[in-house]
Write a protein that holds these residues in place. Structure first.
Motif, PDB file in Angstrom:
ATOM      1  N   GLN A  15       1.558 -52.253 -60.720  1.00  0.00           N
ATOM      2  CA  GLN A  15       2.592 -51.764 -59.815  1.00  0.00           C
ATOM      3  C   GLN A  15       2.709 -52.654 -58.584  1.00  0.00           C
ATOM      4  O   GLN A  15       3.813 -52.962 -58.127  1.00  0.00           O
ATOM      5  N   GLU A  16       1.577 -53.097 -58.059  1.00  0.00           N
ATOM      6  CA  GLU A  16       1.602 -53.993 -56.906  1.00  0.00           C
ATOM      7  C   GLU A  16       2.268 -55.321 -57.256  1.00  0.00           C
ATOM      8  O   GLU A  16       3.005 -55.885 -56.438  1.00  0.00           O
ATOM      9  N   ILE A  17       2.028 -55.798 -58.473  1.00  0.00           N
ATOM     10  CA  ILE A  17       2.654 -57.047 -58.919  1.00  0.00           C
ATOM     11  C   ILE A  17       4.162 -56.863 -59.033  1.00  0.00           C
ATOM     12  O   ILE A  17       4.946 -57.704 -58.567  1.00  0.00           O
ATOM     13  N   ALA A  18       4.586 -55.754 -59.651  1.00  0.00           N
ATOM     14  CA  ALA A  18       6.020 -55.482 -59.787  1.00  0.00           C
ATOM     15  C   ALA A  18       6.687 -55.345 -58.426  1.00  0.00           C
ATOM     16  O   ALA A  18       7.812 -55.819 -58.216  1.00  0.00           O
ATOM     17  N   ASN A  19       5.989 -54.695 -57.484  1.00  0.00           N
ATOM     18  CA  ASN A  19       6.563 -54.533 -56.146  1.00  0.00           C
ATOM     19  C   ASN A  19       6.749 -55.876 -55.444  1.00  0.00           C
ATOM     20  O   ASN A  19       7.673 -56.044 -54.644  1.00  0.00           O
TER      21      ASN A  19
END
Length: 375
Positions: free
Chosen positions: A34-38
């Motif tokens: 999720q942090e990567i996608a954000n």
């Protein structure tokens, strides 16, 4: 017995090595997916700036927005994100098709991503497919399950074989031969990561195997040729779901809704009971709602469930390491590199041991005739 177990440990390690490297590294990525996608797609995944006291829009209004903006799609599931910068996730299907698409929806403004994207084309979906199935659907899932069982065996057998190493856990004989150094390094990594590796192997094997069994049973009992939904006829029920869930299980946190189909007119609600702990998954308590009558047909309060159900519910936070915030996520991410490190050091040990035995055999063969002649 110990020698045979050592050989079996080595052979299974060589057999599972490359696959476990892939599973481990992709697992490390998934911990922070999720942090990567954000970071890569912030305009798609993050809510627009809202006031601290901003209120979420009702779920029925959010659904209406999605359907009016993308009329060629129908909603299959809705994942809520509370008190989080991440948007809600609407899982949709194109009419007449079976592929799942993902759409990010701001729950405060109803703003959506530009267009639904196939789930296997998202960062998360791509890594999940590689991690769990090697891009081979159910066959790949079965293979990944076998490798997970192999990893579980390696963790247990490694613990047994290297028990004495606890006495010198952090001893790395750097100035010794490379065989001894890699042996020390292999044991150190294996011993330190045993708890997490055991969790990874057991939970991964359990999920893959139980999912396959469920699929076999489901496909043998149901006909899935017709997937068109009639859920717009049940639209009035959508607005009732949050209050109905809270009435059925006071304090209930509704985290995911699986929407009805024509052949299965049922809302499936997944969430948490009040007072859920850090080792409870977000989906452990269930409420089934008849989409036609609006009646609750089934309810599972995890607090009153069977012991094994409670244990299985902990697998998700334990597998992904999100039960302790950033600290455990970092530790779990690092642990995902251990299969690669163990594979490399174990392979080096195996072949160096083989060369050592070959040299001993050659030396013995060369010296034996001279000994015989001198006698």
């Amino acid at each position: 017995m110990r020698k045979k177990l050592w050989q079996l440990h080595s052979w299974i390690g060589l057999f599972c090595g490359l696959a476990l490297v892939i599973i481990g590294l992709t697992g490390s990525v998934l911990v922070f997916h999720q942090e990567i996608a954000n970071s890569v797609y912030p305009e798609e995944t993050l809510n627009s700036s809202t006031a601290p006291n901003a209120q979420r829009l009702p779920i029925d209004r959010l659904c209406e927005t999605v359907e009016s903006k993308f009329p060629e799609f129908w909603i299959r599931g809705w994942l809520f994100n509370y008190d989080s910068p991440q948007r809600d996730k609407a899982y949709v299907m194109r009419h007449g098709e079976e592929e799942w698409y993902l759409l990010y929806v701001d729950p405060y403004t109803a703003a959506t991503s530009h267009a639904p994207i196939k789930t296997d084309q998202t960062i998360y979906g791509w890594f999940v497919d590689l991690h769990y199935t090697f891009f081979a659907d159910h066959i790949g899932m079965a293979i990944a399950g076998i490798f997970a069982l192999g990893f579980l065996f390696l963790s247990v057998s490694g613990f047994y074989l290297h028990k004495p190493f606890f006495k010198a856990l952090f001893r790395l004989r750097i100035r010794a031969s490379s065989r001894i150094f890699f042996s020390d390094l292999h044991k150190a990594i294996g011993i330190v990561t045993i708890p997490m590796n055991f969790i990874f192997g057991f939970t991964g094997a359990y999920w893959n195997i139980t999912h396959l069994v469920h699929e076999i049973i489901e496909h043998s009992e149901e006909d899935h040729d017709h997937l068109e939904s009639e859920y717009p006829a049940y639209r009035e029920r959508i607005a009732e779901l949050p209050d109905l869930a809270d009435t059925t299980l006071p304090g209930y946190s509704l985290n995911y809704i699986y929407f009805p189909r024509e052949e299965e007119p049922m809302f499936y609600l997944y969430g948490q009971h009040p007072g859920a702990g850090v080792f409870n998954s977000p989906y452990g308590s269930h409420i089934w709602v008849d989409a036609i009558s609006g009646e609750v047909t089934y309810m599972q309060d995890l607090r009153k469930a069977h012991t094994w159900t409670k244990i299985a519910d902990t697998f998700e936070p334990l597998h992904f390491g999100n039960f302790g915030g950033l600290t455990t996520k970092i530790l779990w991410c690092i642990a995902g590199f251990s299969p690669a490190a163990l594979c490399i050091t174990g392979t080096i040990m195996y072949f160096k041991r083989g060369r050592r035995k070959a040299r001993k055999h050659k030396t013995h063969f060369q010296t034996t005739p001279s000994k015989c002649a001198s006698s």
